[in-house]
Design a protein around this motif. Sequence first.
Motif, PDB file in Angstrom:
ATOM      1  N   ARG A 236      -8.658 -42.718  16.556  1.00 45.93           N
ATOM      2  CA  ARG A 236      -9.307 -42.042  15.440  1.00 45.93           C
ATOM      3  C   ARG A 236     -10.735 -41.602  15.793  1.00 45.93           C
ATOM      4  O   ARG A 236     -11.215 -40.570  15.311  1.00 45.93           O
ATOM      5  CB  ARG A 236      -9.330 -42.966  14.216  1.00 45.93           C
ATOM      6  CG  ARG A 236      -9.893 -42.318  12.953  1.00 45.93           C
ATOM      7  CD  ARG A 236      -9.024 -41.150  12.484  1.00 45.93           C
ATOM      8  NE  ARG A 236      -9.646 -40.478  11.369  1.00 45.93           N
ATOM      9  CZ  ARG A 236      -9.425 -40.777  10.073  1.00 45.93           C
ATOM     10  NH1 ARG A 236      -8.576 -41.752   9.771  1.00 45.93           N
ATOM     11  NH2 ARG A 236     -10.027 -40.113   9.121  1.00 45.93           N
ATOM     12  N   GLN A 238     -11.687 -40.250  18.347  1.00 41.90           N
ATOM     13  CA  GLN A 238     -11.653 -38.971  19.066  1.00 41.90           C
ATOM     14  C   GLN A 238     -11.782 -37.771  18.127  1.00 41.90           C
ATOM     15  O   GLN A 238     -12.038 -36.651  18.581  1.00 41.90           O
ATOM     16  CB  GLN A 238     -10.357 -38.845  19.878  1.00 41.90           C
ATOM     17  CG  GLN A 238     -10.037 -40.039  20.775  1.00 41.90           C
ATOM     18  CD  GLN A 238     -11.200 -40.466  21.641  1.00 41.90           C
ATOM     19  OE1 GLN A 238     -11.788 -39.653  22.337  1.00 41.90           O
ATOM     20  NE2 GLN A 238     -11.532 -41.753  21.566  1.00 41.90           N
ATOM     21  N   THR A 239     -11.625 -37.990  16.843  1.00 38.38           N
ATOM     22  CA  THR A 239     -11.723 -36.873  15.886  1.00 38.38           C
ATOM     23  C   THR A 239     -13.148 -36.625  15.418  1.00 38.38           C
ATOM     24  O   THR A 239     -13.407 -35.611  14.770  1.00 38.38           O
ATOM     25  CB  THR A 239     -10.838 -37.135  14.653  1.00 38.38           C
ATOM     26  OG1 THR A 239     -11.360 -38.260  13.915  1.00 38.38           O
ATOM     27  CG2 THR A 239      -9.396 -37.412  15.055  1.00 38.38           C
ATOM     28  N   ILE A 240     -14.059 -37.527  15.703  1.00 38.81           N
ATOM     29  CA  ILE A 240     -15.417 -37.357  15.174  1.00 38.81           C
ATOM     30  C   ILE A 240     -16.055 -36.080  15.693  1.00 38.81           C
ATOM     31  O   ILE A 240     -16.519 -35.237  14.920  1.00 38.81           O
ATOM     32  CB  ILE A 240     -16.290 -38.579  15.529  1.00 38.81           C
ATOM     33  CG1 ILE A 240     -15.770 -39.832  14.827  1.00 38.81           C
ATOM     34  CG2 ILE A 240     -17.747 -38.323  15.117  1.00 38.81           C
ATOM     35  CD1 ILE A 240     -16.516 -41.098  15.211  1.00 38.81           C
ATOM     36  N   SER A 242     -14.619 -33.557  17.318  1.00 29.65           N
ATOM     37  CA  SER A 242     -13.805 -32.354  17.112  1.00 29.65           C
ATOM     38  C   SER A 242     -13.708 -31.938  15.652  1.00 29.65           C
ATOM     39  O   SER A 242     -13.441 -30.767  15.365  1.00 29.65           O
ATOM     40  CB  SER A 242     -12.391 -32.575  17.658  1.00 29.65           C
ATOM     41  OG  SER A 242     -11.715 -33.582  16.918  1.00 29.65           O
ATOM     42  N   ARG A 243     -13.923 -32.871  14.704  1.00 25.32           N
ATOM     43  CA  ARG A 243     -13.710 -32.558  13.290  1.00 25.32           C
ATOM     44  C   ARG A 243     -14.906 -32.806  12.386  1.00 25.32           C
ATOM     45  O   ARG A 243     -14.911 -32.389  11.237  1.00 25.32           O
ATOM     46  CB  ARG A 243     -12.513 -33.358  12.744  1.00 25.32           C
ATOM     47  CG  ARG A 243     -11.177 -32.866  13.292  1.00 25.32           C
ATOM     48  CD  ARG A 243     -10.903 -31.426  12.866  1.00 25.32           C
ATOM     49  NE  ARG A 243      -9.665 -30.908  13.419  1.00 25.32           N
ATOM     50  CZ  ARG A 243      -9.561 -30.252  14.547  1.00 25.32           C
ATOM     51  NH1 ARG A 243     -10.646 -30.054  15.288  1.00 25.32           N
ATOM     52  NH2 ARG A 243      -8.399 -29.780  14.968  1.00 25.32           N
ATOM     53  N   GLU A 244     -15.940 -33.477  12.881  1.00 20.68           N
ATOM     54  CA  GLU A 244     -17.073 -33.780  12.012  1.00 20.68           C
ATOM     55  C   GLU A 244     -18.396 -33.235  12.532  1.00 20.68           C
ATOM     56  O   GLU A 244     -19.381 -33.228  11.798  1.00 20.68           O
ATOM     57  CB  GLU A 244     -17.187 -35.298  11.805  1.00 20.68           C
ATOM     58  CG  GLU A 244     -15.975 -35.921  11.126  1.00 20.68           C
ATOM     59  CD  GLU A 244     -16.224 -37.352  10.700  1.00 20.68           C
ATOM     60  OE1 GLU A 244     -17.344 -37.653  10.230  1.00 20.68           O
ATOM     61  OE2 GLU A 244     -15.302 -38.178  10.828  1.00 20.68           O
ATOM     62  N   ILE A 295     -14.969 -45.374  10.208  1.00 20.70           N
ATOM     63  CA  ILE A 295     -13.610 -45.404  10.747  1.00 20.70           C
ATOM     64  C   ILE A 295     -13.193 -46.835  11.068  1.00 20.70           C
ATOM     65  O   ILE A 295     -12.078 -47.265  10.747  1.00 20.70           O
ATOM     66  CB  ILE A 295     -13.517 -44.496  11.990  1.00 20.70           C
ATOM     67  CG1 ILE A 295     -13.563 -43.021  11.566  1.00 20.70           C
ATOM     68  CG2 ILE A 295     -12.253 -44.787  12.794  1.00 20.70           C
ATOM     69  CD1 ILE A 295     -13.711 -42.056  12.726  1.00 20.70           C
TER      70      ILE A 295
END
Length: 434
Positions: A236, A238-240, A242-244, A295
């Motif tokens: 999870r 790994q989304t920071i 790319s998405r935040e 997270i």
Amino acid sequence: MSRISPFKAFLEENTPDYKPYEEFYKHLHANPELSWGEVETSAAIATRLGGLSPDLQITTGIAGTGLIAVLRNGPGRTVLLRADMDALPVKELTGLEYASKKMAEDSDGSLQPVMHACGHDMHVTALLAAAETLILGRTQWSGTLVCLFQPAEEAGEGAQRMIEDGLYTKHGCPIPDVLLGQHVSFRKAGFTDTRPGLLMAGVDSMKITVYGRGGHASMPHLSVDPTVLASHIVVRLQTIVSREVKPGSLAVVTVTGLHSGKAINVISDHALIELSIRSVDSENRDALINAIKRIALAECSASDSPRDPTFELVSSIPAMHNDPATTDVINRSFSAHFGLQTHNPSCDVVPAAEDFSHLATAIGKPYCFWFFGGHDISDWEKRAEENRLDSVPGLHSPLFAPAIQPTLATGAEALVVAALTMLSGDKNGFEAQG
């Protein structure tokens, strides 16, 4: 247009034979030491400095293994040149005849292979060669030269610890007017580059401990498995970026360690996640750390963890901002000396971090930091022709191996040119004017 380098004659007259330094570099490379354990490295440096001039004031034992050498050479500015000394817990795979085969205990008491995978051996050797060059040519400049050899850069603590141990007070280091530092890179040997303002990211090192309920590997339904929980957190995280994080912003969140359990048939009761977090300003830093904590807490709740995770901020290094005025002057000198084709005065911001700036910000003084390439020229050009530059071994790689020359000469010359520029300005003709 810049005139011909005013440093060429100085270097031709005063550069020592590099052969002894090449051998010294090989010795350092074959005998690396981890952060805070640089005992033999520090002693070897002190011995070499002691043979350069009786006028060098050498102080050892600063924060353990740190040392300085001071040459007072008449009125003028005080300039500090810095090199770091420590190596990494990496097993060397270069196959060099002088490759490291050393093993040492890390901070946890575990026996680890040790390697100079970040070029600190080259930094030390280049500074020693630069010091001898400046000493041999001391009649041509005036001021005070400070050569500082720092422990534990890899731990992110060395510079601060030297300051806390009284570098500028009880150990008598003259307060510099400007501080200069450099780092070898995996770029093509012979090239130099820097930039004014933001140069390198800041880094925070964090440990997260998550908790489960241990048990027998055959009965996972009676346990809360912290390994599975930690794995969900790792994915999870790994989304920071790319998405935040706003696209185009410099931010890195890297999981560098996941440790859980010691027996193959036992479900552990906790797991440890180690993180390296890189950002360039306080707003992004706070957002990254808050997202990591959110997270971790949410995943612990989803896994029915018996208690909240714990967060430990192990170290924190601020982003590096080169002083614009100082960097402008050094850029002109480097462009004049190395040439516009081999010096880049406006390189990209580097996501790696360095604790060098602590030495300057602690006393409110300007600084400039730059990079010099170390990869073998012919091999670089071959990889470039084959479109394989992404295969060049980078820093911290077990295959990282700077070509001794021209890397050493470039690093030593860069320090000499920068020092002469800041020591004398244009008083003695050393500052390259645009």
